[in-house]
Design a protein around this motif. Structure first.
Motif, PDB file in Angstrom:
ATOM      1  N   PRO A 185      -6.417   9.272   3.099  1.00 29.18           N
ATOM      2  CA  PRO A 185      -4.093   9.541   3.611  1.00 29.18           C
ATOM      3  C   PRO A 185      -4.553  10.827   3.469  1.00 29.18           C
ATOM      4  O   PRO A 185      -5.164  11.398   2.297  1.00 29.18           O
ATOM      5  CB  PRO A 185      -3.602   9.084   2.256  1.00 29.18           C
ATOM      6  N   GLU A 186      -3.983  11.864   4.061  1.00 29.40           N
ATOM      7  CA  GLU A 186      -3.489  12.842   4.076  1.00 29.40           C
ATOM      8  C   GLU A 186      -2.091  13.548   3.138  1.00 29.40           C
ATOM      9  O   GLU A 186      -0.890  12.035   3.285  1.00 29.40           O
ATOM     10  CB  GLU A 186      -3.178  13.726   5.781  1.00 29.40           C
ATOM     11  N   THR A 187      -2.075  14.561   2.893  1.00 33.56           N
ATOM     12  CA  THR A 187      -0.959  14.889   2.430  1.00 33.56           C
ATOM     13  C   THR A 187       0.567  14.690   3.564  1.00 33.56           C
ATOM     14  O   THR A 187       1.559  14.253   2.287  1.00 33.56           O
ATOM     15  CB  THR A 187      -0.938  16.658   1.688  1.00 33.56           C
ATOM     16  N   ILE A 193       1.013  10.555   3.173  1.00 30.48           N
ATOM     17  CA  ILE A 193       1.793  10.404   2.062  1.00 30.48           C
ATOM     18  C   ILE A 193       3.409  10.516   1.713  1.00 30.48           C
ATOM     19  O   ILE A 193       4.216   9.775   1.230  1.00 30.48           O
ATOM     20  CB  ILE A 193       0.654  10.677   0.855  1.00 30.48           C
ATOM     21  N   ALA A 194       3.504  12.108   2.579  1.00 25.14           N
ATOM     22  CA  ALA A 194       4.931  12.788   2.868  1.00 25.14           C
ATOM     23  C   ALA A 194       5.597  11.479   2.961  1.00 25.14           C
ATOM     24  O   ALA A 194       7.045  11.137   2.916  1.00 25.14           O
ATOM     25  CB  ALA A 194       5.021  14.006   2.717  1.00 25.14           C
ATOM     26  N   ALA A 195       5.448  11.148   4.138  1.00 25.20           N
ATOM     27  CA  ALA A 195       6.580  10.316   5.114  1.00 25.20           C
ATOM     28  C   ALA A 195       6.152   9.081   4.572  1.00 25.20           C
ATOM     29  O   ALA A 195       7.499   8.302   4.826  1.00 25.20           O
ATOM     30  CB  ALA A 195       5.582  10.636   6.506  1.00 25.20           C
ATOM     31  N   CYS A 196       5.426   8.301   4.007  1.00 26.19           N
ATOM     32  CA  CYS A 196       5.587   6.787   3.776  1.00 26.19           C
ATOM     33  C   CYS A 196       5.915   6.726   2.366  1.00 26.19           C
ATOM     34  O   CYS A 196       6.603   5.965   2.038  1.00 26.19           O
ATOM     35  CB  CYS A 196       4.499   6.499   4.275  1.00 26.19           C
ATOM     36  N   SER A 197       5.640   7.653   1.425  1.00 27.95           N
ATOM     37  CA  SER A 197       5.654   6.924  -0.088  1.00 27.95           C
ATOM     38  C   SER A 197       7.185   6.813  -0.110  1.00 27.95           C
ATOM     39  O   SER A 197       7.298   6.002  -0.857  1.00 27.95           O
ATOM     40  CB  SER A 197       5.038   8.349  -0.973  1.00 27.95           C
ATOM     41  N   PRO A 198       8.366   7.564   0.552  1.00 29.52           N
ATOM     42  CA  PRO A 198       9.839   7.827   0.127  1.00 29.52           C
ATOM     43  C   PRO A 198       9.852   5.857   0.859  1.00 29.52           C
ATOM     44  O   PRO A 198      10.002   5.128  -0.767  1.00 29.52           O
ATOM     45  CB  PRO A 198      10.488   8.145   1.331  1.00 29.52           C
ATOM     46  N   THR A 238      -6.983   6.031  -6.555  1.00 27.71           N
ATOM     47  CA  THR A 238      -6.549   7.318  -7.150  1.00 27.71           C
ATOM     48  C   THR A 238      -5.711   7.738  -6.453  1.00 27.71           C
ATOM     49  O   THR A 238      -4.488   8.409  -7.034  1.00 27.71           O
ATOM     50  CB  THR A 238      -7.861   8.663  -6.358  1.00 27.71           C
ATOM     51  N   PHE A 239      -5.242   7.116  -4.770  1.00 28.16           N
ATOM     52  CA  PHE A 239      -4.370   7.776  -4.131  1.00 28.16           C
ATOM     53  C   PHE A 239      -2.266   7.104  -4.799  1.00 28.16           C
ATOM     54  O   PHE A 239      -1.740   7.900  -5.029  1.00 28.16           O
ATOM     55  CB  PHE A 239      -4.145   8.492  -2.460  1.00 28.16           C
ATOM     56  N   ASN A 281       0.742  -1.220  -0.031  1.00 26.66           N
ATOM     57  CA  ASN A 281      -0.090   0.341  -0.337  1.00 26.66           C
ATOM     58  C   ASN A 281       0.663   1.238   0.298  1.00 26.66           C
ATOM     59  O   ASN A 281       2.349   1.286   0.160  1.00 26.66           O
ATOM     60  CB  ASN A 281      -0.929  -0.551   1.110  1.00 26.66           C
ATOM     61  N   LEU A 282      -0.189   2.167   0.109  1.00 28.48           N
ATOM     62  CA  LEU A 282       0.824   3.815  -0.640  1.00 28.48           C
ATOM     63  C   LEU A 282       1.723   3.774   1.431  1.00 28.48           C
ATOM     64  O   LEU A 282       2.571   3.814   1.954  1.00 28.48           O
ATOM     65  CB  LEU A 282      -0.523   4.230  -0.920  1.00 28.48           C
ATOM     66  N   LEU A 283       0.230   4.077   2.059  1.00 32.43           N
ATOM     67  CA  LEU A 283       0.339   3.577   3.603  1.00 32.43           C
ATOM     68  C   LEU A 283       0.513   2.638   4.455  1.00 32.43           C
ATOM     69  O   LEU A 283       0.096   1.948   3.498  1.00 32.43           O
ATOM     70  CB  LEU A 283      -0.704   4.579   4.237  1.00 32.43           C
ATOM     71  N   LYS A 284       1.380   2.915   5.334  1.00 37.50           N
ATOM     72  CA  LYS A 284       1.717   1.390   6.045  1.00 37.50           C
ATOM     73  C   LYS A 284       0.667   1.259   7.213  1.00 37.50           C
ATOM     74  O   LYS A 284       0.973   0.404   7.664  1.00 37.50           O
ATOM     75  CB  LYS A 284       3.859   1.244   6.168  1.00 37.50           C
ATOM     76  N   CYS A 285       0.216   2.617   7.258  1.00 34.57           N
ATOM     77  CA  CYS A 285      -0.236   2.055   8.497  1.00 34.57           C
ATOM     78  C   CYS A 285      -2.155   2.830   8.410  1.00 34.57           C
ATOM     79  O   CYS A 285      -2.290   3.375   7.210  1.00 34.57           O
ATOM     80  CB  CYS A 285      -0.091   3.390   9.408  1.00 34.57           C
ATOM     81  N   ARG A 286      -2.979   2.180   9.035  1.00 35.53           N
ATOM     82  CA  ARG A 286      -4.713   2.522   9.011  1.00 35.53           C
ATOM     83  C   ARG A 286      -4.466   4.056   9.729  1.00 35.53           C
ATOM     84  O   ARG A 286      -4.569   3.883  10.705  1.00 35.53           O
ATOM     85  CB  ARG A 286      -5.115   1.301   9.509  1.00 35.53           C
TER      86      ARG A 286
END
Ligand code: URA
Length: 215
Positions: free
Chosen positions: A126-128, A131-136, A155-156, A114-119
């Motif tokens: 997801p908030e901006t 996404i910025a913290a997790c996407s790397p 979408t995300f 997933n894009l985010l690793k936490c629920r």
């Protein structure tokens, strides 16, 4: 010649070659070693990079083959995934598993994350900053697996990997280029559960991926 002699001879030839390179001004060689998924997971640790850490039960990193040809990227873990620590195990996950099977793969042969690793609480969007913290970490997973194709679900994941604001309805159905890897955005399985009439379009998207795998 003994093995040892052969190795000494090879080492000598390699030394000569490296010295010749050095004479021509080359003073370093690129290291092609690929980061492993295990290293990436270790680097994520007991992540506290965004506030989702306060409400999550598990970090849902990803499952499947490190050498997967096809990588599926969803949005974020839901309730079942948070409890079990595995992506796409709830109702939407069952539909995704069927879609993967229809493509001729098992869940073990592909990679799912997933894009985010936490629920996000209450499965909100997801908030901006999240996404910025997790996407790397997602980008490093993509680089490590180096799949032949990426399927982004919804979408995300699609907008983030493609750095686009276009809606999924505009992005889906055709390949985009993600650093040389063909990327096919398609509808999220949770959306397909609510709008089953869109399943046909999603299946067409996946068929394009299957065709590409044969090329
Ligand atoms: N939806 C997602 O995007 N990911 C999951 O893992 C489950 C549901």
């Amino acid at each position: 010649m003994t093995d040892l002699n052969e190795r000494i001879e090879l080492a000598g030839a390699l030394r000569c070659y490296l010295e010749e390179l050095q004479d021509t001004g080359v003073d370093s060689l690129p290291l092609a070693a690929q980061e492993t998924l295990e290293n990436i997971r270790t680097g994520l640790g007991d992540c506290r990079r965004c506030r989702l850490c306060e409400t999550r039960k598990s970090i849902v990193f990803g499952v499947g083959s490190n050498n997967a040809k096809v990588l599926f990227v969803g949005e974020a873990p839901g309730r079942d995934e948070d409890l079990q620590g595995e992506p796409f195990v709830g109702e939407a996950g069952q539909l995704l598993s069927k879609m993967i099977k229809a493509m001729g793969y098992t869940r073990d042969e592909v990679y799912i994350c997933n894009l985010l690793k936490c629920r996000p609480p209450e499965n909100r969007n997801p908030e901006t900053e999240e996404i910025a913290a997790c996407s790397p970490f997602l980008l490093r997973q993509v680089e490590s697996i180096a799949p032949k194709a990426i399927v982004t679900l919804g979408t995300f994941a699609s907008q983030t990997l493609l750095d686009s604001r276009d809606p999924i309805s505009r992005l889906r159905g055709r390949f985009h280029d993600y650093h040389g890897i063909p990327l096919m955005p398609t509808f999220h399985p949770a959306f397909l559960l609510r709008s089953p009439e869109k399943k046909r379009e999603a299946w067409e998207d996946l068929q394009k991926v299957m065709k590409r795998m044969l090329e």
